[in-house]
Design a protein around this motif. Sequence first.
Motif, PDB file in Angstrom:
ATOM      1  N   GLU C 131       0.816  -1.208   0.000  1.00 50.38           N
ATOM      2  CA  GLU C 131       0.000   0.000   0.000  1.00 50.38           C
ATOM      3  C   GLU C 131       0.856   1.267   0.000  1.00 50.38           C
ATOM      4  OE1 GLU C 131      -3.246  -0.751   2.718  1.00 50.38           O
ATOM      5  OE2 GLU C 131      -4.090   1.233   2.294  1.00 50.38           O
ATOM      6  N   GLU C 132       1.993   1.231   0.720  1.00 53.22           N
ATOM      7  CA  GLU C 132       2.812   2.442   0.854  1.00 53.22           C
ATOM      8  C   GLU C 132       3.594   2.772  -0.416  1.00 53.22           C
ATOM      9  OE1 GLU C 132       2.824  -0.169   2.863  1.00 53.22           O
ATOM     10  OE2 GLU C 132       4.858  -0.931   3.240  1.00 53.22           O
ATOM     11  N   GLU C 133       3.570   1.869  -1.418  1.00 53.20           N
ATOM     12  CA  GLU C 133       4.254   2.165  -2.687  1.00 53.20           C
ATOM     13  C   GLU C 133       3.333   2.874  -3.671  1.00 53.20           C
ATOM     14  OE1 GLU C 133       7.251  -1.228  -3.875  1.00 53.20           O
ATOM     15  OE2 GLU C 133       5.404  -2.183  -3.202  1.00 53.20           O
ATOM     16  N   LEU C 134       2.039   2.912  -3.350  1.00 54.89           N
ATOM     17  CA  LEU C 134       1.045   3.439  -4.292  1.00 54.89           C
ATOM     18  C   LEU C 134       0.543   4.810  -3.816  1.00 54.89           C
ATOM     19  CD1 LEU C 134      -0.824   0.036  -4.737  1.00 54.89           C
ATOM     20  CD2 LEU C 134       0.986   0.977  -6.177  1.00 54.89           C
ATOM     21  N   ILE C 135      -0.232   5.498  -4.624  1.00 57.46           N
ATOM     22  CA  ILE C 135      -0.702   6.834  -4.235  1.00 57.46           C
ATOM     23  C   ILE C 135      -1.496   6.748  -2.934  1.00 57.46           C
ATOM     24  CG2 ILE C 135      -0.752   7.719  -6.614  1.00 57.46           C
ATOM     25  CD1 ILE C 135      -3.826   7.464  -6.507  1.00 57.46           C
ATOM     26  N   PRO C 136      -1.311   7.755  -2.062  1.00 62.35           N
ATOM     27  CA  PRO C 136      -1.839   7.640  -0.691  1.00 62.35           C
ATOM     28  C   PRO C 136      -3.362   7.556  -0.589  1.00 62.35           C
ATOM     29  CG  PRO C 136      -0.827   9.802  -1.065  1.00 62.35           C
ATOM     30  CD  PRO C 136      -0.509   8.975  -2.259  1.00 62.35           C
ATOM     31  N   GLU C 137      -4.107   8.137  -1.537  1.00 62.38           N
ATOM     32  CA  GLU C 137      -5.574   8.126  -1.402  1.00 62.38           C
ATOM     33  C   GLU C 137      -6.201   6.803  -1.817  1.00 62.38           C
ATOM     34  OE1 GLU C 137      -3.657   9.968  -3.443  1.00 62.38           O
ATOM     35  OE2 GLU C 137      -4.933  11.185  -4.738  1.00 62.38           O
ATOM     36  N   LEU C 138      -5.384   5.835  -2.238  1.00 73.29           N
ATOM     37  CA  LEU C 138      -5.919   4.550  -2.694  1.00 73.29           C
ATOM     38  C   LEU C 138      -6.630   3.792  -1.562  1.00 73.29           C
ATOM     39  CD1 LEU C 138      -5.768   2.746  -5.322  1.00 73.29           C
ATOM     40  CD2 LEU C 138      -4.056   1.427  -4.099  1.00 73.29           C
ATOM     41  N   GLU C 139      -7.869   3.366  -1.810  1.00 78.97           N
ATOM     42  CA  GLU C 139      -8.562   2.472  -0.873  1.00 78.97           C
ATOM     43  C   GLU C 139      -8.377   1.049  -1.373  1.00 78.97           C
ATOM     44  OE1 GLU C 139     -12.817   3.506  -0.356  1.00 78.97           O
ATOM     45  OE2 GLU C 139     -12.271   5.352  -1.390  1.00 78.97           O
ATOM     46  N   VAL C 140      -7.893   0.161  -0.517  1.00 85.47           N
ATOM     47  CA  VAL C 140      -7.719  -1.230  -0.931  1.00 85.47           C
ATOM     48  C   VAL C 140      -9.013  -1.987  -0.632  1.00 85.47           C
ATOM     49  CG1 VAL C 140      -6.311  -3.297  -0.694  1.00 85.47           C
ATOM     50  CG2 VAL C 140      -5.254  -1.043  -0.478  1.00 85.47           C
ATOM     51  N   ILE C 141      -9.626  -2.533  -1.688  1.00 84.26           N
ATOM     52  CA  ILE C 141     -10.930  -3.195  -1.525  1.00 84.26           C
ATOM     53  C   ILE C 141     -10.919  -4.564  -2.214  1.00 84.26           C
ATOM     54  CG2 ILE C 141     -12.120  -0.960  -1.429  1.00 84.26           C
ATOM     55  CD1 ILE C 141     -13.138  -1.500  -4.285  1.00 84.26           C
ATOM     56  N   ASP C 142     -11.947  -5.363  -1.973  1.00 83.25           N
ATOM     57  CA  ASP C 142     -12.019  -6.668  -2.636  1.00 83.25           C
ATOM     58  C   ASP C 142     -13.022  -6.642  -3.793  1.00 83.25           C
ATOM     59  OD1 ASP C 142     -14.493  -6.766  -1.462  1.00 83.25           O
ATOM     60  OD2 ASP C 142     -14.009  -8.362  -0.055  1.00 83.25           O
ATOM     61  N   ALA C 143     -13.114  -7.751  -4.505  1.00 83.86           N
ATOM     62  CA  ALA C 143     -13.953  -7.811  -5.711  1.00 83.86           C
ATOM     63  C   ALA C 143     -15.420  -7.526  -5.401  1.00 83.86           C
ATOM     64  CB  ALA C 143     -13.805  -9.177  -6.381  1.00 83.86           C
ATOM     65  N   LYS C 144     -15.882  -7.948  -4.212  1.00 80.88           N
ATOM     66  CA  LYS C 144     -17.300  -7.730  -3.878  1.00 80.88           C
ATOM     67  C   LYS C 144     -17.606  -6.247  -3.678  1.00 80.88           C
ATOM     68  CE  LYS C 144     -18.006 -12.334  -2.144  1.00 80.88           C
ATOM     69  NZ  LYS C 144     -18.110 -13.226  -0.980  1.00 80.88           N
ATOM     70  N   THR C 145     -16.676  -5.545  -3.043  1.00 84.40           N
ATOM     71  CA  THR C 145     -16.874  -4.111  -2.850  1.00 84.40           C
ATOM     72  C   THR C 145     -16.888  -3.406  -4.211  1.00 84.40           C
ATOM     73  OG1 THR C 145     -15.695  -4.369  -0.772  1.00 84.40           O
ATOM     74  CG2 THR C 145     -16.082  -2.121  -1.503  1.00 84.40           C
ATOM     75  N   TYR C 146     -15.990  -3.847  -5.106  1.00 88.69           N
ATOM     76  CA  TYR C 146     -16.012  -3.311  -6.477  1.00 88.69           C
ATOM     77  C   TYR C 146     -17.382  -3.556  -7.121  1.00 88.69           C
ATOM     78  CZ  TYR C 146     -15.984  -3.833 -11.518  1.00 88.69           C
ATOM     79  OH  TYR C 146     -16.351  -3.784 -12.835  1.00 88.69           O
TER      80      TYR C 146
END
Lengths: 159, 159, 159
Positions: C131-146
């Motif tokens: 997560e810390e390598e990517l842009i800070p506002e990124l929310e990490v979610i799973d396929a169901k949330t998508y």
Amino acid sequence: MENKKINILMFSGEYDKAMAALILANSAKEMDVEVTMFFAFWGLCLLREPEKVTMDNKTMYEKMFSAMTPKGAEQLPLSKMNFSGIGKEMMLDMINDNEAPRLIDFLNGARKKGVRFCGCKLSMDIMGFKEEELIPELEVIDAKTYLSDALESDMQLFI
Amino acid sequence: MENKKINILMFSGEYDKAMAALILANSAKEMDVEVTMFFAFWGLCLLREPEKVTMDNKTMYEKMFSAMTPKGAEQLPLSKMNFSGIGKEMMLDMINDNEAPRLIDFLNGARKKGVRFCGCKLSMDIMGFKEEELIPELEVIDAKTYLSDALESDMQLFI
Amino acid sequence: MENKKINILMFSGEYDKAMAALILANSAKEMDVEVTMFFAFWGLCLLREPEKVTMDNKTMYEKMFSAMTPKGAEQLPLSKMNFSGIGKEMMLDMINDNEAPRLIDFLNGARKKGVRFCGCKLSMDIMGFKEEELIPELEVIDAKTYLSDALESDMQLFI
């Protein structure tokens, strides 16, 4: 299925993907479904008319680009197994064996059936494609006009 | 999310894209969302059963084509960084390290969960794939039947 | 067009496709349309911040993978005619000649305009992106949330 509407964003410039898109467009029109196709980036190559390609009023890069990209539907490569054209020839023979129409027939079918053809202004500017090099019924529009049409459609595909 | 419906047109024949499509299909079914997958062109390679591939009643081109294309889910290449299979091996090891299922597991999961599998008749004719070479639950349909299903769905993807 | 919503699944890691996706995202926000972008597989490369790429806590494969994949928007290759970067340079010059913004400008525009950036948890695990390598506002979610977000949207694209 009347009062239904489809919007296809045609980004890719490959024979097989253009075939898929145009088969859907033709079939939809036969079902009385409205169809808009929006051609952007490589997708614009599909709409070039080989005999109208010009080098006038183009920068050096635009001339190179114009020469290196496919000039019209039948020049598009396959997305897979193209093997410098051998795979495509094989696929075309297989299409012939099945008496299935070629890409150019599907394109002309879509034109006759009244599919709405739109081209992306920004892509045309960047790639140096002039309006007079593309099929005459093309409407040149921007991304927002595309989005308005797509948001009012019942389905949208990016191909 | 009951009474919702998803339609995925699976055009590509690549491991990573098929993985994305099947992860969505499995997740949707777990959410009680209906799923139809329509396999066209290269996408059909995913549904070949390696032990059922036959050369009977095929033209020369169809035999060549049959031999040169992937026979089932685990033979699909990566869309990027395939490097004649090295990149794919690396990816599979990374999947193993994370105890994530392989493509074939997602395919069998989707079959068990009741995803509707449809194949494009025209693609099968052109590519020379016979119904008995593909997974048994496949319904062979035409573009119009696909469009009817897609137009009644809440979302449609072209992968 | 208020109260409208778009969902883009960004699977590809190519300059031109990312450009298309981000032009749509920016245009939609300017029309007061809500936008969610869900980055999976190669699409995640677009969100890497070159100066934050790390080799800490990665397996050997994850380190190799991290080194071999593009580090951020401007490193993405073209989907066609890349020719080891020559085609891309030509395209960038053509973009410059037309005073059109580069990919990184469209990315920063989308961030400023409030596009919702989501990353696929499973892809990040498999590819070893932290997560810390990517842009800070990124929310990490799973396929169901998508899927929940996509099913509530007025249009969905897979790019």
